[in-house]
Design a protein around this motif. Sequence first.
Motif, PDB file in Angstrom:
ATOM      1  N   ARG A   4      -6.678   8.073   5.238  1.00 32.90           N
ATOM      2  CA  ARG A   4      -7.140   8.784   6.431  1.00 32.90           C
ATOM      3  C   ARG A   4      -6.109   9.785   6.966  1.00 32.90           C
ATOM      4  NH1 ARG A   4     -11.270   5.558  10.112  1.00 32.90           N
ATOM      5  NH2 ARG A   4     -12.685   4.970   8.462  1.00 32.90           N
ATOM      6  N   GLY A   5      -5.408  10.428   6.066  1.00 39.64           N
ATOM      7  CA  GLY A   5      -4.467  11.474   6.458  1.00 39.64           C
ATOM      8  C   GLY A   5      -3.079  10.998   6.845  1.00 39.64           C
ATOM      9  N   TYR A   6      -2.802   9.710   6.692  1.00 38.56           N
ATOM     10  CA  TYR A   6      -1.472   9.175   6.985  1.00 38.56           C
ATOM     11  C   TYR A   6      -0.920   8.538   5.718  1.00 38.56           C
ATOM     12  CZ  TYR A   6      -2.627   9.810  11.872  1.00 38.56           C
ATOM     13  OH  TYR A   6      -2.977  10.358  13.076  1.00 38.56           O
ATOM     14  N   ASP A   7       0.308   8.870   5.400  1.00 37.92           N
ATOM     15  CA  ASP A   7       0.978   8.277   4.252  1.00 37.92           C
ATOM     16  C   ASP A   7       2.043   7.334   4.789  1.00 37.92           C
ATOM     17  OD1 ASP A   7       1.692   7.759   1.640  1.00 37.92           O
ATOM     18  OD2 ASP A   7       2.728   9.674   1.323  1.00 37.92           O
ATOM     19  N   ILE A   8       1.986   6.083   4.374  1.00 36.74           N
ATOM     20  CA  ILE A   8       2.950   5.053   4.772  1.00 36.74           C
ATOM     21  C   ILE A   8       3.564   4.509   3.488  1.00 36.74           C
ATOM     22  CG2 ILE A   8       3.295   2.878   5.995  1.00 36.74           C
ATOM     23  CD1 ILE A   8       2.063   4.999   7.832  1.00 36.74           C
ATOM     24  N   TRP A   9       4.888   4.419   3.434  1.00 35.21           N
ATOM     25  CA  TRP A   9       5.522   3.875   2.239  1.00 35.21           C
ATOM     26  C   TRP A   9       6.835   3.203   2.600  1.00 35.21           C
ATOM     27  CZ3 TRP A   9       5.608   8.952   3.592  1.00 35.21           C
ATOM     28  CH2 TRP A   9       6.831   9.619   3.590  1.00 35.21           C
ATOM     29  N   ILE A  10       7.313   2.381   1.676  1.00 33.85           N
ATOM     30  CA  ILE A  10       8.572   1.648   1.827  1.00 33.85           C
ATOM     31  C   ILE A  10       9.538   2.178   0.775  1.00 33.85           C
ATOM     32  CG2 ILE A  10       9.664  -0.638   1.831  1.00 33.85           C
ATOM     33  CD1 ILE A  10       7.453  -0.397   3.935  1.00 33.85           C
ATOM     34  N   THR A  11      10.802   2.407   1.209  1.00 37.63           N
ATOM     35  CA  THR A  11      11.831   2.799   0.243  1.00 37.63           C
ATOM     36  C   THR A  11      12.854   1.682   0.131  1.00 37.63           C
ATOM     37  OG1 THR A  11      13.153   3.915   1.941  1.00 37.63           O
ATOM     38  CG2 THR A  11      11.607   5.278   0.677  1.00 37.63           C
ATOM     39  N   ASP A  12      13.492   1.615  -1.025  1.00 38.63           N
ATOM     40  CA  ASP A  12      14.539   0.616  -1.220  1.00 38.63           C
ATOM     41  C   ASP A  12      15.845   1.118  -0.610  1.00 38.63           C
ATOM     42  OD1 ASP A  12      15.616   2.454  -3.045  1.00 38.63           O
ATOM     43  OD2 ASP A  12      14.992   1.320  -4.803  1.00 38.63           O
ATOM     44  N   ASP A  13      16.905   0.346  -0.771  1.00 39.45           N
ATOM     45  CA  ASP A  13      18.183   0.699  -0.144  1.00 39.45           C
ATOM     46  C   ASP A  13      18.839   1.932  -0.755  1.00 39.45           C
ATOM     47  OD1 ASP A  13      18.758  -0.630  -2.490  1.00 39.45           O
ATOM     48  OD2 ASP A  13      20.196  -2.012  -1.609  1.00 39.45           O
ATOM     49  N   GLU A  14      18.289   2.439  -1.843  1.00 41.24           N
ATOM     50  CA  GLU A  14      18.796   3.676  -2.443  1.00 41.24           C
ATOM     51  C   GLU A  14      17.878   4.859  -2.148  1.00 41.24           C
ATOM     52  OE1 GLU A  14      19.705   3.017  -6.556  1.00 41.24           O
ATOM     53  OE2 GLU A  14      20.831   1.193  -6.091  1.00 41.24           O
ATOM     54  N   GLY A  15      16.885   4.651  -1.271  1.00 41.62           N
ATOM     55  CA  GLY A  15      15.999   5.736  -0.860  1.00 41.62           C
ATOM     56  C   GLY A  15      14.835   6.013  -1.796  1.00 41.62           C
ATOM     57  N   ARG A  16      14.639   5.182  -2.812  1.00 41.14           N
ATOM     58  CA  ARG A  16      13.536   5.375  -3.753  1.00 41.14           C
ATOM     59  C   ARG A  16      12.263   4.742  -3.213  1.00 41.14           C
ATOM     60  NH1 ARG A  16      17.271   3.071  -8.314  1.00 41.14           N
ATOM     61  NH2 ARG A  16      16.736   1.314  -7.022  1.00 41.14           N
ATOM     62  N   ARG A  17      11.162   5.445  -3.358  1.00 33.71           N
ATOM     63  CA  ARG A  17       9.875   4.918  -2.927  1.00 33.71           C
ATOM     64  C   ARG A  17       9.517   3.720  -3.804  1.00 33.71           C
ATOM     65  NH1 ARG A  17       4.858   8.359  -0.896  1.00 33.71           N
ATOM     66  NH2 ARG A  17       3.357   6.678  -0.662  1.00 33.71           N
TER      67      ARG A  17
END
Length: 164
Positions: A4-17
């Motif tokens: 619905r037009g929102y992107d939610i994601w988690i990155t690890d401690d090195e900034g990788r998705r």
Amino acid sequence: MLHRGYDIWITDDEGRRMPEYKMEVEGHNGKTVACYIPSESGKRFAIHWKDYNGLHTSSMSMVVDGTHRVGNVCRPNDHGHRIGIRTDHAEVYHPFQFAALRTTDDDSALLETKAHALEKLGTIEVNVTRVHSHVRRAAFRPQAFSGVGAVHERSKKLGAHCVT
């Protein structure tokens, strides 16, 4: 997860998705999306978001393990991230970190742990709500962050992690 037009994601401690597995729409109204991400004890993570709608100012309310609630405002077409929970000072964060779920065989832990709290262990929720753009910022209030205590071994999820 883009929904619905929102992107939610988690990155690890090195900034990788982090990869997302088994993404599916839940509920009868199609407003809730869920997926699984890999977790490893001791690894830090951050929660990220991006608004592709460009229509409304939104509140990004994050709930970790069903108990720790934090939030940010997202302006139209903006993005942001949260690395942890502010504790003592406005600029000092207690970082999000995956941890192994501690268990106990003490039967009093069965009575102390609420069933709804167990359902949310190991979850990261991000709730997106439209808000008025002219809302004033509230004064900073420090939050306590003690993590999840020991859970009775008969009531835990298999292989569950929590946040510390």
